[in-house]
Design a protein around this motif. Structure first.
Motif, mmCIF file in Angstrom:
data_model
loop_
_atom_site.group_PDB
_atom_site.id
_atom_site.type_symbol
_atom_site.label_atom_id
_atom_site.label_comp_id
_atom_site.label_asym_id
_atom_site.label_seq_id
_atom_site.Cartn_x
_atom_site.Cartn_y
_atom_site.Cartn_z
ATOM 1 N N ALA A 121 -12.048 -35.252 58.603
ATOM 2 C CA ALA A 121 -11.549 -34.041 57.943
ATOM 3 C C ALA A 121 -11.790 -32.843 58.855
ATOM 4 N N ASP A 122 -10.807 -32.515 59.671
ATOM 5 C CA ASP A 122 -10.942 -31.316 60.492
ATOM 6 C C ASP A 122 -10.869 -30.090 59.581
ATOM 7 N N ILE A 123 -11.743 -29.139 59.879
ATOM 8 C CA ILE A 123 -11.856 -27.927 59.056
ATOM 9 C C ILE A 123 -11.496 -26.744 59.941
ATOM 10 N N PRO A 124 -10.454 -25.987 59.564
ATOM 11 C CA PRO A 124 -9.922 -24.985 60.484
ATOM 12 C C PRO A 124 -10.835 -23.802 60.800
ATOM 13 N N ALA A 125 -11.521 -23.250 59.825
ATOM 14 C CA ALA A 125 -12.350 -22.061 60.067
ATOM 15 C C ALA A 125 -13.812 -22.454 60.253
ATOM 16 N N GLU A 126 -14.546 -21.651 61.006
ATOM 17 C CA GLU A 126 -15.960 -21.929 61.281
ATOM 18 C C GLU A 126 -16.878 -21.518 60.143
#
Length: 194
Positions: A121-126
């Motif tokens: 699950a890549d998560i766009p914001a840090e």
């Protein structure tokens, strides 16, 4: 059926955590982690799983939230492992597919006694609020390791970071709710133990 409850405390130089879990609760919660977004995720995890959780955590947040999130995962995993005991009668496997607006999350769990996390699950914001989003994976790795489960989390698609992480917590809760449901008086393994 015996009550499936547990109380776990953990104190290190980095964190101090006290957690009470009732697997067969009604979705009631009292959560204080010191990290607002993590509070929100654990509250909805509790509600959607139908568990009761009381959690008080103090961590070295002046550094960052890593130790706090990871150690809460450890304590929550320990609590599930203790509350389920020999896991007699549980369904063992759980699966859920959860939509959260533009996001779709898939989760499968096996209370096998063997630990594995697949986090795809890549998560766009840090960051979301005061929460470092990379800690989502760290939390679930610690949880899976200590609960003794195989946990597979897949983001099929999604763009909004809040929706993705919220979808993950809700989806995992629903899959666990399915897996810990009592459906027999047997241990679901040909080995006779999990």
């Amino acid at each position: 059926m015996a009550e499936r409850k547990s109380s776990i405390s953990r104190k290190t130089t980095e964190t101090e955590i006290a957690l009470t879990l009732n697997v067969d609760g009604g979705g009631k919660y009292s959560v204080d982690t010191g990290i607002g977004f993590l509070n929100h995720m654990l509250e909805l995890f509790t509600r959607h799983g139908g568990f009761d959780i009381e959690l008080k955590a103090r961590g070295d947040l002046h550094i960052d939230g890593h130790h706090t999130a990871e150690d809460i995962g450890i304590v929550l995993g320990d609590a599930f492992r203790e509350a389920l005991g020999d896991k007699r009668g549980i369904r063992r496997y759980g699966f859920f597919l959860l939509p959260m607006d533009e996001t779709l999350i898939e989760c499968a769990v096996d209370f096998s006694g063997r630990t594995y996390l697949n986090f795809d699950a890549d998560i766009p914001a840090e960051k979301v609020g005061d929460f470092d989003t990379e800690l989502t994976e760290e939390f679930f790795k610690a949880f899976a390791d200590r609960a003794g489960i195989n946990l597979h989390i897949i983001k099929r698609y999604g763009r909004n970071t809040h929706h993705i992480i919220e979808g993950i917590f809700k989806c995992v809760a629903r899959a666990i709710k399915d897996a810990v449901r009592i459906e027999s008086d047997q241990v679901m393994s040909t080995k006779g133990t999990l």
